[in-house]
Design a protein around this motif. Structure first.
Motif: not given
Length: 297
Positions: A21-25, A34-35, A58-62, A74-78
């Motif tokens: 699935a394509t999931v937006g966070l 949304p941990m 942390i949400a996308p990184d985890m 994404c624009v960035f994950i930081s």
């Protein structure tokens, strides 16, 4: 609970999200990630997801580190002052994660196109080389001499988005006590919307403070009651970012063995969100709480 209630457990809420699935966070870096829903998605064993996070941490990184993600746009994950996002960086460098670089106009314009059910939306050409690296997301529009150069950006329409807000009623009227960031746009563009909230309040409370309702019931499919559901990020006006936990996460992510132990302790070990909170302890959580509003009354 009424017949029109949209309340579910986190596990039931994410159970229908299929692999691939394509999931937006939603949220914004260390705010309102949304941990509780992310941890439930990892416990479910999700795989091959395509992530479209608002600028996150942390949400996308985890999700990436837990092996749930195939690609991200994404624009960035930081992790800002704590360094680069460890799993995002590691897998991007190894080539095991497909990364589609987008800028802010592409995310905003793509969501607007999705909201309007259009295939693309025009945005200003900022002169970057992103169209070269992501030609499926950007393409030039014709222009006359002297006119500003414009790009078309592809519509963004997640299959589902995961959001966190401060309060809602059981019918899915969701209120933000601070900035909603990109959440309202993500909700409008997505086919399905799942929102965790720190507390469930009465519909009378919702009506009394109706100006805070950013997501009306018609836009929301599922509501999950999850106190401290954004932890270790902040839920503005209710609790602060748990910086100690974020530092521990980054440290644990340095080696595969220590990250596996982190997931066992904080994600896969606890049966649900309440059990996760038990691993933290009441004194730790109360130390993060702030008291800036009584709008639950």
């Amino acid at each position: 609970m009424s017949s029109t209630s949209k309340l579910m457990s986190a596990a039931d809420a994410v159970a229908t999200i299929p692999d691939g699935a394509t999931v937006g966070l939603g949220g914004w870096i260390f705010n309102a990630q949304p941990m509780a829903l992310v941890r439930a998605l990892i416990r479910k064993g999700a795989r091959e997801l395509s992530l479209i996070p608002a600028p996150g941490s942390i949400a996308p990184d985890m999700l990436i580190g837990a092996g749930c993600v195939r690609q991200t746009a994404c624009v960035f994950i930081s992790f800002e002052q704590f360094g680069l996002a460890p799993h995002f960086r590691k897998q991007a460098e190894a080539g095991t994660l497909k990364v589609v670089d987008l800028d802010g106009p592409a995310i905003a314009g793509g969501l607007r196109a999705g909201i309007c059910d259009l295939p693309w939306m025009p945005v200003p050409d900022l002169g970057t080389d992103l169209p070269k690296h992501a030609p499926e997301h950007y393409w030039p529009l014709p222009h006359k001499e002297g006119e500003r150069r414009m790009l078309a950006v592809a519509a963004i329409k997640p299959d589902v988005c995961l959001l966190h807000a401060q309060q809602a009623d059981e019918h899915g009227n969701v209120q933000y006590l601070a900035s909603p960031f990109f959440d309202a746009m993500l909700a409008q563009a997505s086919r399905r919307v799942i929102v965790s909230v720190d507390r469930i309040v009465s519909s009378e409370t919702i009506r009394r403070h109706n100006h805070l309702t950013k997501l009306p019931s018609a836009m929301v499919d599922v509501v999950v009651e999850a106190p401290y559901g954004a932890h270790p990020t902040a839920s503005p006006t209710l609790y602060r970012t748990d910086e100690r936990h974020l530092k521990d996460y980054v440290k644990a992510s340095a080696r595969d063995e220590s990250f596996a132990a982190y997931l066992d302790r904080h994600v896969r070990g606890p049966a649900d969100h309440a059990a996760y909170l038990d691993t933290l302890g009441a004194s730790r959580l109360s130390g993060l709480a702030v008291s800036e509003t009584n709008l639950a009354e």
